[in-house]
Scaffold this motif. Structure first.
Motif, PDB file in Angstrom:
ATOM      1  N   THR A   7      43.394  34.665  48.785  1.00  0.00           N
ATOM      2  CA  THR A   7      43.318  34.835  47.332  1.00  0.00           C
ATOM      3  C   THR A   7      43.305  36.325  46.978  1.00  0.00           C
ATOM      4  O   THR A   7      43.994  36.760  46.062  1.00  0.00           O
TER       5      THR A   7
ATOM      6  N   LYS B 224      38.520  32.863  40.137  1.00  0.00           N
ATOM      7  CA  LYS B 224      39.407  32.187  41.108  1.00  0.00           C
ATOM      8  C   LYS B 224      38.568  31.467  42.154  1.00  0.00           C
ATOM      9  O   LYS B 224      38.846  30.311  42.501  1.00  0.00           O
TER      10      LYS B 224
ATOM     11  N   GLU C  63      38.095  38.327  37.497  1.00  0.00           N
ATOM     12  CA  GLU C  63      39.209  37.404  37.750  1.00  0.00           C
ATOM     13  C   GLU C  63      39.065  36.782  39.144  1.00  0.00           C
ATOM     14  O   GLU C  63      39.202  35.563  39.318  1.00  0.00           O
TER      15      GLU C  63
END
Ligand code: TPP
Lengths: 189, 570, 292
Positions: B120, B174, B170
């Motif tokens: 990620t 996630k 962010e």
């Protein structure tokens, strides 16, 4: 003031009456000089030869002499309060009528010296040799006689209260009470 | 006993954000009204290497780091390898997968949450946000309060620019989404928020620094050494604000010497070190005893002897702290139990040094040094400062004049007519050297005699429990926290145990020990050193014959270890 | 030492004598140095209550006992750091450190460079007799190899160090040398050190008639050579060249080097000002930084 007379040849000179307070006379040859009536307070002398000098009537308050030859020197009527003579040769020195309160003779040779009529209160004579010294008419109160051969000196008409010594005194007083005055002793560190 | 706490362990490579992740969780929990007790190990290497941060949290007070973890979050294969033997049934295991550097074998009963942390972060083109992905996942899975967590992140990142903050947030979100997609499969969750208490969250080392500032120090000198260096770091930031001075000395001999000089000059002064440094200070500590000069040394103990185990926990400097100087050298030794003690006992130790004019050694240890805990916020106005007794300027001044309590007034340099010597030689009342046996004995009586009242000056010990017990446990230092929990859990199981917790190690409060022992059939003394150092002093100074229990693997006791031992000797 | 800030008096040299009588061997050069210290203090007009004399252990280290001032007689080799702490705690006072070559350069050798480079504002008078006097005559870091002593029955196996070169190299801001046979020179240099703001080092040769049989007063007399009249005391290179002569059988006497550099306490003070330090600083501001 603070004259530097060190490491010089000054034999037989006449300095009488000069103001020489704080002078340094180390390592010099000064035999037979005349310092009569001089201001020599705080004088600093080490390892010098001042044999047979004349200090009569001079001010030697707080003067410091060490390893210095002063044999036969004259100190009549001098002000020697709190002066120090360490390991000095002052044999036959003449101190008649000098003021010698608190004077310090450590490991000095004083054989044959004359202190007639002198105030020596609180003086230190520790370790000095005193053969034939004349203490006639002296004020010897509080004097430190320890480690000296004080039995070989002459004591007529003296005051000796509080003097420090080991054993029996030669002037017929009591055996010392032992360590009357407190003395600071360093014991190795 | 019902388990109310939760232990989360985060492990990975140093520099991957293991430590900051733990700090964020700890702060968020504290802001949500939880008690927090953390424990961390740093890599021994300067860069990289295994790092671990464990957060224990509960609504009830916490005294130690717990037996083991409930949740493991592994950032890499090494973290998994180091901790896999502790993956017992029921443990939740969050790890970097797929695309991490390992594929774990999941033991039966362990609940697995594979989160593609590295992948990620890579997709976001920032490897550094890997830990934010993990944090988001942990928050979602275990009810770590999202509101307070985001507040903490904002506070942390706002100074680094809005871009940096939004990027991290962010990644956090996630991670949350990735976890939510897996679904909750275990029972572990942090309790719901309650109103936050008035607390600090602070490490043992910083707490000593804070205590020093609150305690009024104006001079600090030290030489860097693990695990004590952070104290100097804290003090260095704040001491100029109160017009004090911190100096880094060329070695510990110099640092204690400088402290002694500053103290003679009238300033409250201290140093902090670890065992090797304390060893070097021994001679000057004797000088402080002899010259009756106040000095404080904080010893954050580590594994010894020699260079030993610098980053590891041990309680093995008690012999050194009490007797580490030649001659009969009186001093005061105290030991802290937890981070709260690090604050207020530092203040107390400074007061003791000033009042008794002697060296004081305050023992902390490696596990407290880096352990952050929630502690009640101190109130500066409530801090009691005891000043040294100073000469009133009348009469003839004798520095070491005898007095009924053995304490003689000091005179700060600059005081007219107060001139005196501070000396390491044996001396008489005015300070002049005096080597006579009666004087030496009288001075020893003065210097030791003045310490008789120390037991009344501080709270020397605490007793945990009442009445008669089968086993009494005597613990010191950070072991106390473990014993407090063991005692509570054993008691809940119906076993008669009591605890006894000395904070004043020397002079030893013998009457307190003996009164406690009289109420117990057996006395157990657990401590983290090889020789059983406190047991040794107990045998030497009291009539008690304790059972010594020692470990020295470089880590603190766990409550279970103590409980098992008590059951064994019952 | 910033005696500019220190209260001035007009005491005479003898007013600086304490009531402890001096106990060194008769013939010892230390008497001359002590005499010079009394004079320097008097000439600089330092109020005894504004002075801390600090020493380690050794014959020379007994000096503070004989001086009327605040004083610390500490541990062998540790006078320097103790003095550093006292100076930083009370930069308004004058600090005088007194000790021997063994004390300063052997056991205390680890501290010397740091006091010099940190420019701690104090005056360090080192009584250099090339021997350990108090322990009855072992060779020291400044002993000549020719010296036969207690532990060097066949002469010394080592080269002596050069204290002046050492101090110049490490950044002392006032470096001077004299010998005990010239107390007035010593006094002038010590006074200069007292008046200098920064780390002043004064090396004074002192004969030890009891144990060092080769470094006699005559030896020192022939060894020393006054610093040339045209020597520029701000020229470090020239000072180093003079200092190097000691290794060639000649030793400069006088002031070799003097420089103006901020002292450690001045730099510390600047730090305090930088953070607006104040005695009643609100400690809540520090506490609040540790909230979750
Ligand atoms: C830790 C320690 N080691 C050894 C000693 C013994 N000691 C006392 S003084 C001294 C040497 C003194 O020599 P120096 O510093 O040159 O001074 P001096 O006596 O020559 O003036 C020694 C080795 C001590 N006091 N402490």
């Amino acid at each position: 003031m603070d004259a530097d007379l060190s490491f010089l040849e000054l034999v037989g000179l006449d300095f009488s009456g000069l103001a020489m307070a704080g002078a340094n006379v180390s390592g010099s040859h000064v035999r037979g000089c005349v310092f009569a009536g001089c201001d020599l307070s705080g004088l600093y002398v080490q390892e010098s030869d001042l044999t047979a000098c004349d200090f009569r009537g001079s001010v030697l308050e707080e003067a410091f002499f060490q390893k210095t030859a002063l044999e036969g020197s004259l100190f009549h009527g001098a002000d020697l309060r709190w002066a120090r003579f360490l390991l000095c040769d002052v044999r036959r020195g003449q101190f008649v009528d000098a003021n010698m309160e608190g004077v310090h003779f450590m490991d000095a040779q004083l054989d044959g010296a004359c202190f007639e009529g002198v105030t020596l209160s609180d003086a230190v004579l520790r370790g000095s040799s005193l053969t034939g010294v004349r203490f006639v008419n002296c004020d010897l109160r509080g004097v430190d006689f320890r480690k000296t051969n004080f039995h070989h000196a002459d004591y007529a008409s003296i005051l000796a209260e509080g003097a420090l010594f080991y054993g029996k005194p030669p002037w017929g007083g009591d055996v010392a009470a032992g360590g009357a005055a407190e003395m600071v002793i360093f014991d190795g560190e | 006993m019902e388990k109310k706490d939760l232990v989360i362990r985060i492990a990975g490579e140093g520099g991957e954000g293991v430590i900051s992740t733990g700090d964020f969780i700890a702060a968020a929990c504290a802001r949500a009204g939880q008690e927090v007790y953390t424990f961390k190990t740093f890599p021994a290497e300067i860069k990289g290497g295994y790092a671990m941060y464990q957060v224990r949290t509960s609504l009830d007070p916490l005294f130690n780091q717990g037996d083991t973890f409930d949740i493991l979050c592994a950032f890499n294969g090494e973290a998994y390898e180091v901790n896999r033997h502790r993956l017992v049934p029921g443990t939740a295991f969050v790890y970097d997968y797929p695309a991490g550097d390992f594929e774990p074998e999941i033991p039966d009963g362990v609940i697995a949450y594979p989160i593609p942390m590295s992948q990620t972060a890579k997709d976001m083109k920032s490897y550094r946000s890997k830990n934010m992905v993990a944090l988001g996942a942990l928050s979602a899975l275990f009810n770590i309060n999202e509101k307070t967590l985001i507040e903490v992140l904002i506070d942390k990142f706002k100074s680094k620019g809005p871009e940096n903050l939004s990027f991290n947030l962010e990644a956090f979100h996630k991670g949350k989404e990735l976890a939510a997609a897996l679904g909750k499969k275990d029972l572990w969750r942090v309790a719901d928020p309650v109103p936050a208490k008035d607390v600090l969250i602070i490490s043992g080392n910083d707490a000593v620094g804070l205590g020093a500032i609150l305690g009024g120090i104006r001079f600090y000198s030290a030489y860097p050494i693990t695990p004590a260096t952070e104290i100097a770091k804290f003090v260095a930031v704040h001491i100029p604000k109160v017009m004090g001075t911190l100096i880094q000395a060329e070695d510990e001999i110099a640092s204690i010497s400088q402290v002694l000089g500053a103290s003679y000059a009238g300033k409250r002064a201290m140093t902090a070190t670890s065992g090797p440094g304390l060893s070097l200070m021994g001679e000057m500590l004797g000088m402080a005893s002899m010259s009756e000069t106040p000095v404080l040394v904080v010893d954050v103990q580590r594994g010894g002897p020699g260079t030993g185990m610098p980053t590891k926990h041990e309680q093995s400097d008690l012999f050194l702290a009490i007797h580490g100087s030649h001659g009969d050298a009186p001093r005061i030794v105290m030991a802290v139990e937890d981070v709260g003690d690090c604050i207020h006992m530092t203040v107390e130790a400074l007061n003791l040094a000033e009042h008794y004019q002697c060296p004081v050694i305050l023992l902390s240890d490696g596990s407290l040094a880096f352990s952050t805990q929630t502690v009640p916020a101190p109130k500066p106005g409530a801090v009691k400062i005891v000043e040294r007794k100073r000469w009133d300027g009348t009469g003839e001044y004798k520095r070491y004049q005898a007095s009924p309590d053995g304490i003689s007034p000091m005179a700060d340099p600059g005081t007219p007519q107060g001139m005196h010597v501070a000396t390491g030689l044996e001396h008489g009342p005015a300070g002049a050297p005096n080597h006579s046996p009666p004087n030496h004995e009288a001075m020893h009586r003065k210097r030791f005699g003045k310490l008789k009242t120390v037991v009344d000056f501080v709270a020397p010990t605490q007793v945990d429990g009442e009445g008669q017990a089968d086993v009494g446990i005597i613990a010191w230092g950070s072991t106390i926290g473990v014993v407090r929990e063991a005692v509570a859990r054993l008691r809940a199981d119906g076993i008669k145990v009591k605890g006894f917790y000395p904070k004043l190690m020397y002079p030893m409060p013998v009457a307190h020990y003996e009164a406690f022992a009289a109420t117990c059939n057996k006395i157990l003394v657990p401590e983290v050193n090889f020789q059983g150092q406190l047991s040794h002093f107990i045998r030497a100074e009291t009539a008690i014959m304790p059972i010594s229990m020692t470990i020295c693997g470089g880590v603190p006791f766990t409550p279970i270890q103590i409980m098992n031992k008590v059951r064994e000797i019952l | 030492m910033s005696i500019a800030a220190v209260k001035k008096t007009t005491l005479k040299p003898k007013d600086y004598k304490s009531d402890v009588s001096v106990v060194w061997c008769p013939g010892c050069g230390h008497y001359g140095i002590l005499n010079a210290i009394y004079r320097a203090l008097s000439e600089a007009g330092v109020d005894p209550s504004q002075l801390i004399s600090i020493s380690g252990i050794g014959c020379s280290s007994r000096s503070p006992y004989f001086i009327n001032s605040y004083k610390m007689h500490t541990l062998h080799g540790r006078a320097g750091p103790v003095a550093t702490g006292a100076q930083l705690a009370r930069p308004d006072l004058a600090i005088l450190v007194l000790g021997g070559d063994g004390d300063g350069f052997s056991i205390g050798g680890g501290h010397m460079p740091h006091m010099a480079r940190k420019n701690v504002d104090m005056t360090y008078v080192l009584f250099d007799n090339g021997i350990y006097g108090l322990t009855k005559g072992q060779y020291s870091p400044t002993s000549r190899p020719e010296m036969k002593a207690y532990t060097t029955p066949y002469g010394g196996p080592e080269e002596p160090m050069n204290p002046l070169l050492y101090m110049l190299t490490y950044g002392a801001t006032y470096v001077a040398q004299a010998f005990a046979g010239k107390p007035s020179v010593c006094a002038e240099l010590i006074k200069g050190g007292l008046e200098h703001r920064g780390f002043s080092y004064i090396n004074i040769y002192s004969q030890c008639p009891s144990f060092n049989k080769i470094d006699t007063i005559e030896f020192y007399r022939d060894l020393v050579e006054a610093v040339p009249k045209d020597h520029d005391v701000t020229d470090l290179g020239a000072a180093i060249n003079l200092a190097r002569q000691s290794s060639e059988g000649r030793a400069p006497m006088g002031l070799l080097y003097k420089a103006d550099r901020p002292t450690l306490d001045q730099r510390m003070h600047a730090m305090v000002e930088g953070v607006n330090g104040r005695p009643d600083y609100d400690l809540n501001q520090i506490i609040d930084l540790n909230r979750p």
